[in-house]
Enzyme design. Sequence first.
Site, PDB file in Angstrom:
ATOM      1  N   HIS A 109      46.275   5.733  53.941  1.00  0.00           N
ATOM      2  CA  HIS A 109      47.339   4.753  53.671  1.00  0.00           C
ATOM      3  C   HIS A 109      48.601   5.439  53.162  1.00  0.00           C
ATOM      4  CE1 HIS A 109      49.189   1.033  52.019  1.00  0.00           C
ATOM      5  NE2 HIS A 109      49.558   1.852  51.047  1.00  0.00           N
ATOM      6  N   GLU A 110      48.459   6.319  52.179  1.00  0.00           N
ATOM      7  CA  GLU A 110      49.629   6.961  51.582  1.00  0.00           C
ATOM      8  C   GLU A 110      50.322   7.901  52.563  1.00  0.00           C
ATOM      9  OE1 GLU A 110      50.799   5.859  48.928  1.00  0.00           O
ATOM     10  OE2 GLU A 110      49.055   4.668  48.312  1.00  0.00           O
ATOM     11  N   HIS A 121      52.608   6.085  55.022  1.00  0.00           N
ATOM     12  CA  HIS A 121      53.968   5.781  54.560  1.00  0.00           C
ATOM     13  C   HIS A 121      54.921   6.912  54.938  1.00  0.00           C
ATOM     14  CE1 HIS A 121      53.565   2.048  52.416  1.00  0.00           C
ATOM     15  NE2 HIS A 121      52.647   2.507  51.587  1.00  0.00           N
ATOM     16  N   GLU A 139      53.685  -1.990  53.617  1.00  0.00           N
ATOM     17  CA  GLU A 139      52.357  -1.742  53.043  1.00  0.00           C
ATOM     18  C   GLU A 139      51.259  -2.119  54.034  1.00  0.00           C
ATOM     19  OE1 GLU A 139      51.443  -0.293  50.349  1.00  0.00           O
ATOM     20  OE2 GLU A 139      53.381  -0.054  49.377  1.00  0.00           O
TER      21      GLU A 139
END
Length: 289
Positions: A158-159, A162, A216
């Site tokens: 997920h990070e 970004h 997100e």
Amino acid sequence: MPRVRASAILECMSGFSKRVLGIIVGRPVIAIVIAAVVVGAMLLHSRRQTTPVTHREQHVALTVSQQTELGSQQYAKTLRANHARIVSSGPQYAEVQRVATRIEGVASRDRPSFVWRVTLIRKNEANAFCLPGGKIVVYTGILPVAQNDAGLATVLGHEVAHATAQHVAERLEREHLTAAAAAIIAGGVAFTPGQYVRVMALLGAGDTLRFSRAQESEADHIGLVYMARAGYDPRQALAFWKRMQRASRGKEPPEFISDHPSDAHRVQRVESWLPEAERAYTPARSSNG
């Protein structure tokens, strides 16, 4: 990033042109049209690209090298501020390095110019982040919630998403465009303070939370595919977000005032993306997840 200011524009204009512009912007509808034209022209000078996995078209002005420089500066600042708490050995360190290496290997296909680094910091906070350019910071507080390699892969996927989707640069570009449009419209319409706030909201300046939630959610989607490509069972992402839900224990703010989707909604969306992730999943020979 530089902002367009009416005063700077006027300084470059002749007296006649200034009078014409004054007449035009005195009319609200024309001011709005001018704002749309200016924003459109600014978009033409930004880079148009698509995000990995989701293939969403986006506009960013900063180059990858500029983003990397910003990320490196913030990474160095973070390391200086937490120098005494950096973990450089032990089982937790080994786990973070192991999982990060596999996620980085997958993400590098989308951003081959990234220079990856990962640092584990002893901090009782369930958090991690990846700065533009590939600099990753993990707090030890996230590891008990992650529980295993697959849980940590959910977080890091997920990070990292970004960063590969250039979300920071995209948000900077949107804020820049919004400010330019608002300045032009405000110059052509007599607003009360309350009316100005409402116009900013309509343009998107007051909508940063919703926009951030969209990013997100996109990072969840991209990250799910990344972890699957890295050899981690994507169904473990469901288990992780359910653990996060339990760990919140009513502490989570309502979604409408949060820049993150609620964990319950995350679970629903992850379930909808699972078929795509499972097609990308090839179990690794050895995994603790």
